[in-house]
Design a protein around this motif. Structure first.
Motif, mmCIF file in Angstrom:
data_model
loop_
_atom_site.group_PDB
_atom_site.id
_atom_site.type_symbol
_atom_site.label_atom_id
_atom_site.label_comp_id
_atom_site.label_asym_id
_atom_site.label_seq_id
_atom_site.Cartn_x
_atom_site.Cartn_y
_atom_site.Cartn_z
ATOM 1 N N ARG A 99 0.941 -1.321 0.021
ATOM 2 C CA ARG A 99 0.299 0.439 -0.272
ATOM 3 C C ARG A 99 0.753 1.670 -0.162
ATOM 4 N NH1 ARG A 99 -1.829 3.361 4.328
ATOM 5 N NH2 ARG A 99 -0.664 1.751 6.176
ATOM 6 N N ARG A 140 1.883 4.304 -2.945
ATOM 7 C CA ARG A 140 1.298 5.602 -2.787
ATOM 8 C C ARG A 140 2.443 6.144 -3.195
ATOM 9 N NH1 ARG A 140 1.693 7.290 3.316
ATOM 10 N NH2 ARG A 140 3.893 7.202 2.962
ATOM 11 N N ASN A 190 2.631 9.147 -6.253
ATOM 12 C CA ASN A 190 3.342 10.419 -6.715
ATOM 13 C C ASN A 190 3.948 11.084 -7.725
ATOM 14 O OD1 ASN A 190 1.717 11.270 -4.149
ATOM 15 N ND2 ASN A 190 3.679 10.589 -2.859
#
Length: 460
Positions: free
Chosen positions: A140, A144, A148
């Motif tokens: 996870r 993430r 970005n």
């Protein structure tokens, strides 16, 4: 060729190894396309405990743990009977510390040393993991970070078709089946991170028949596609008989039971109430031993002190919440609860309780961390195949090698897609080898690709 897209780096596979490779290249400003076969970024990493073995880290030093690259290298080689390439093992040991610190510092994935127990084969506390001890959390947080980066494109439901070569036999890119049809993707560097072939029943039966009857506990998309694509262009393969098994899956809940239950002082019995081997050698090779027992399952027996210490591990905590254990105030009552022969289990418990740490028992087990005391716990467990450990042959830069031993300059393989550092058989697997080979070689491949492209840009 008429390319549908052109990027600096193509990564095939969105598990831990693929994401680390992609993030390494994207951080350097390269344009990266990551293709994932399924609808999710999960892979075998998500099913793991998220523990990465690493040496000489500042996290170890803060706990006054004296570890070194040489010690970790030797631990891995001893476990696999010196069957793996020492240069690859050394390369992974070298990158392991910087990898863990990069995850913590650059990607903001909080890492710490697991000190509750040592896994089989490790002479030091060197497992590093996020707070939940969960591979799902690790994935996870990697995802993430990936989201970005505007220069990192992620495409789902995209299945590798073939690796494309120029007239000289060097890699140009890939063809891939996407939701929009077959596309040709030009990549100045191509990194295969498609894992192994644990999800391909035919290949498992061909190369590792001894574990073919076990539950498959890996990602269903691991069908050997990257390995086959590499073979089709003349890449060499090695150690296809190697794999990571595990002797302790709770099939009722679909959760892994940590081997800490054993290493902290527990033992494993068959359905007749008897021990049948040295559990402390390692959970990978012990899986085959369980397959040879009646009904092919058993129980791990331990006590409440061990239970309480393991509650920091997310999977174990979930097992507790699901009431997956049996608990009793005596071994006789516990035997009745799990429906095994009371006399056999009482005798087994008595013999085990009389063992002295450091002295070999009838199965050559010498590690007996504690005397088990009431109340006692039991959990039903079965053996499983987690992932294969053989694949495309690579060098210490993670470059794929031809049958003649020369590297493809623009093709890399990491994780289960490549030959790992577990030797030729299940006994060679040491805890963490899977994540280390995936994320360690992912980091190595990413850095090497960045360095090579920078040199080309500067005309070196």
């Amino acid at each position: 060729m008429n390319w549908d897209a052109e990027v600096d780096v193509v990564v095939v596979g969105g598990g831990g190894g693929g994401l680390v490779a992609a993030l390494t290249a994207a951080e350097a400003g390269l344009e990266v396309a990551l293709f994932e076969k399924t609808e999710f970024l999960l892979g075998n990493t998500a099913a793991s405990a998220g523990m990465i073995p690493a040496c000489n880290t500042r996290f170890q030093k803060s706990l006054e743990i004296d570890d070194s690259i040489e010690t970790m290298t030797q631990d891995i080689l001893k476990k696999n009977h010196f069957e793996s390439d020492p240069k690859q093992v050394s390369a992974l040991a070298n990158v392991s510390g910087p990898l863990v610190e990069w995850l913590n510092d650059s990607l903001k994935i909080e890492m710490s040393v697991v000190t509750e127990f040592k896994y089989p084969g490790h002479s030091n506390f060197r497992m590093h993991a996020p707070p939940s001890r969960s591979g799902l959390e690790l994935m996870r947080l990697l995802k993430r970070n990936a989201l970005n980066h505007e220069n990192l494109y992620i495409l789902y439901q995209s299945d590798l078709e073939e690796i494309l070569l120029d007239e000289a036999g060097e890699v140009l890119g890939i063809s891939i089946n996407t939701p929009d049809g077959l596309q040709l993707i030009r990549g100045r560097k191509v990194i295969l991170a498609t894992n192994g072939f644990g999800g391909n029943t035919k290949m498992v039966q061909e190369y590792i028949p001894e574990i073919a009857d076990a539950l498959y506990f890996g990602y269903e998309a691991n069908t050997g596609k990257g390995i086959e694509a590499g073979k089709n262009i003349g890449a060499a393969t090695t150690h296809l008989t190697a794999y990571q098994g595990h002797a302790a899956v709770n099939e009722n809940t679909g959760l892994l039971v940590t081997w800490g239950t054993i290493m902290m002082g527990g033992f494993y019995i068959n359905i007749e109430g008897n021990r049948f081997g040295n559990e402390a050698h390692g959970y990978s090779e012990f899986a085959k031993e369980v397959l040879n027992q009646p009904e092919q399952y058993g129980y791990i027996i331990y006590d409440e002190e061990i239970h309480n210490q393991l509650l920091t591990i997310e999977d174990y905590k979930q097992l507790t919440e699901m009431e997956a254990f049996k608990k009793a105030d005596s071994i006789e009552t516990l035997a009745e609860l799990i429906e095994v022969d009371v006399k056999n289990l009482a005798n087994t418990f008595g013999k085990f309780s009389n063992q002295t740490d450091g002295t070999a028992d009838e199965f050559d087990r010498t590690s007996f961390a504690k005397k088990l005391t009431n109340p006692l716990y039991a959990i039903k467990v079965c053996p499983a195949l987690f992932h294969t450990q053989g694949g495309l042959q690579i060098n210490e830069q993670a470059q794929v090698l031809t049958a003649e031993g020369t590297p493809f300059q623009h093709l890399y393989a990491v994780g289960g897609c490549a030959t790992g550092v577990s030797g030729k058989q299940a006994y060679g697997y040491m805890s963490g080898n899977g994540l280390l080979a995936a994320m360690g070689f992912g980091r190595i491949a990413g850095l090497h690709a960045v360095n090579q492209l920078e040199q080309i840009k500067r005309g070196i």
